[in-house]
Design an enzyme around this catalytic site. Sequence first.
Site, short mmCIF file in Angstrom:
data_model
loop_
_atom_site.label_atom_id
_atom_site.label_comp_id
_atom_site.label_asym_id
_atom_site.label_seq_id
_atom_site.Cartn_x
_atom_site.Cartn_y
_atom_site.Cartn_z
N LYS A 120 0.82 -1.23 0.00
CA LYS A 120 0.00 0.00 0.00
C LYS A 120 0.85 1.28 0.00
O LYS A 120 0.41 2.33 0.46
CB LYS A 120 -1.00 0.05 1.18
CG LYS A 120 -1.89 -1.13 1.35
CD LYS A 120 -2.48 -1.68 0.07
CE LYS A 120 -3.47 -0.80 -0.62
NZ LYS A 120 -3.86 -1.42 -1.94
N ARG A 236 5.49 4.74 3.21
CA ARG A 236 4.45 5.74 3.36
C ARG A 236 4.23 5.97 4.85
O ARG A 236 4.51 5.06 5.66
CB ARG A 236 3.19 5.16 2.72
CG ARG A 236 1.98 6.02 2.69
CD ARG A 236 0.89 5.23 1.93
NE ARG A 236 -0.32 6.00 1.79
CZ ARG A 236 -1.41 5.54 1.18
NH1 ARG A 236 -1.41 4.33 0.65
NH2 ARG A 236 -2.49 6.28 1.09
N SER A 244 -5.14 2.61 4.40
CA SER A 244 -5.26 2.14 3.02
C SER A 244 -5.36 0.61 3.00
O SER A 244 -6.16 0.02 2.26
CB SER A 244 -4.05 2.63 2.22
OG SER A 244 -3.89 1.90 1.04
#
Length: 428
Positions: A120, A236, A244
């Site tokens: 993700k 991230r 996510s």
Amino acid sequence: MRYWRLFNVTFAVILPVVYLFSVVGKNGIDVSYDQGSLSVKNDISLDLDEQYELYYEIPSLQYLWNKSFIPQKGYPIAMERWKAVSNNTCLKSSSSKDNESILKWENHKIPHAIVVGCQKCGSTALASFFRSHPNIVTPNRELHFLSQYMDRMPTKTSDGIDQRYWKQEYYTYMRTYTKEMEVAKKSSGKEDVNIPTNASTRLLIEKTPNYILLSDRVPQRLLCLSPWSKIILLLRNPVDRAFSHYNMAYQGYYRRRKMHDTTPFPSFDEWLRRDYNVLVALGVLSNQSLSSGVPNLGYQGTERERKGWAAYTKLAAIGSTGGIGRGLYSLQILQWKMAYQEAKQPLDMLVLSSDSARKHPQQVFDLICDHLGVARHLLSQETIECGGNKRDYSKIPPMSNSTRQWLESIFEPYNQQLNQVLGKEFWE
Ligand SMILES: Nc1ncnc2c1ncn2[C@@H]1O[C@H](COP(=O)(O)OS(=O)(=O)O)[C@@H](OP(=O)(O)O)[C@H]1O
């Protein structure tokens, strides 16, 4: 008389058997579950084993603990490989003919690079950038060779690597790449890209975002099969990553749910809490940090943490789990580093920010091309906008502030540690 016989049978036969089973069942491992870990919301009435079974649909926590210690499946193979890497016997075969063909691949350093994660974090977008590059071939699917495939490999003899299996693995590895490469070349109209040839301008790059997570075994396997592969890692903000991930798991659950099944997917908080409890139970996270104010320092590399993590990865490799664990980036990278250090191989890992890749895709792609030593390539607007696996969030409720804060407090020490591990302020 009859009672006396019953008494004798009980003491002489049944009790020893019960005792034996309890000892063998524990396998000499002292597993202490931290039941006080439910510091977030204390409304769980099930014990950890029950939650575990419910969540992961596998027998029990004890079973998993044992699994990570008892030599079977992937783990011991990793250990054998690790030894072989240290002794530099990985790529050696008993026949010179085999060695020749292994060397052929070694000379071309295939695969040239692997995008190892994180799930993700934008790996699909990156793969589509690679596909648009005229001199890069990227398989159309995630291979999971070093994880799922090798987890299923048969174990070998006690005196080291069984050459039969080893060769078989190596050939399968090469065959897998050759096949995937041909499929990818055809589907992207790159039949003229001849790999292996000039490795500096024509590259084969794979992405399997689960690899970074499986830091207890994938680095060792990679070191044995293609120690030259460059590693690319996108990271991230772990809180956004978790959300996510939840969104993907939520959508996947309802897409696959059987008609008669009415069980709802857990809320985001519940989904996280289960993962948190497992991490605490396995000794990866310490619940003290949140309940008693004792600061958590991130990954310390203790035996309990390492073994707990090895057990955890066997669960979190299942796509819909690992909401928190996958965001403990410093832990995973440190384990990769340790494996490479132990094998005395340099770890060529380019770590990039997913946010930067989203905001400045061309600059980030240029950076990657420079790192790989391949010509830069201008990304089309279509490639930038269409290939990124973007998901609609409208089906799930927004994340609450308190959940965000709670997650931030868990990730904070690991984020700090990541700066140290990478030797720079990673987070903007
Ligand atoms: N260019 C670029 N850079 C960085 N991130 C991007 C980019 N394009 C898309 N995205 C977002 O990446 C999220 C999907 O990540 P992955 O492709 O790694 O997902 S997966 O693990 O393969 O399922 C997914 O995030 P969510 O939409 O929040 O789920 C995408 O929107």
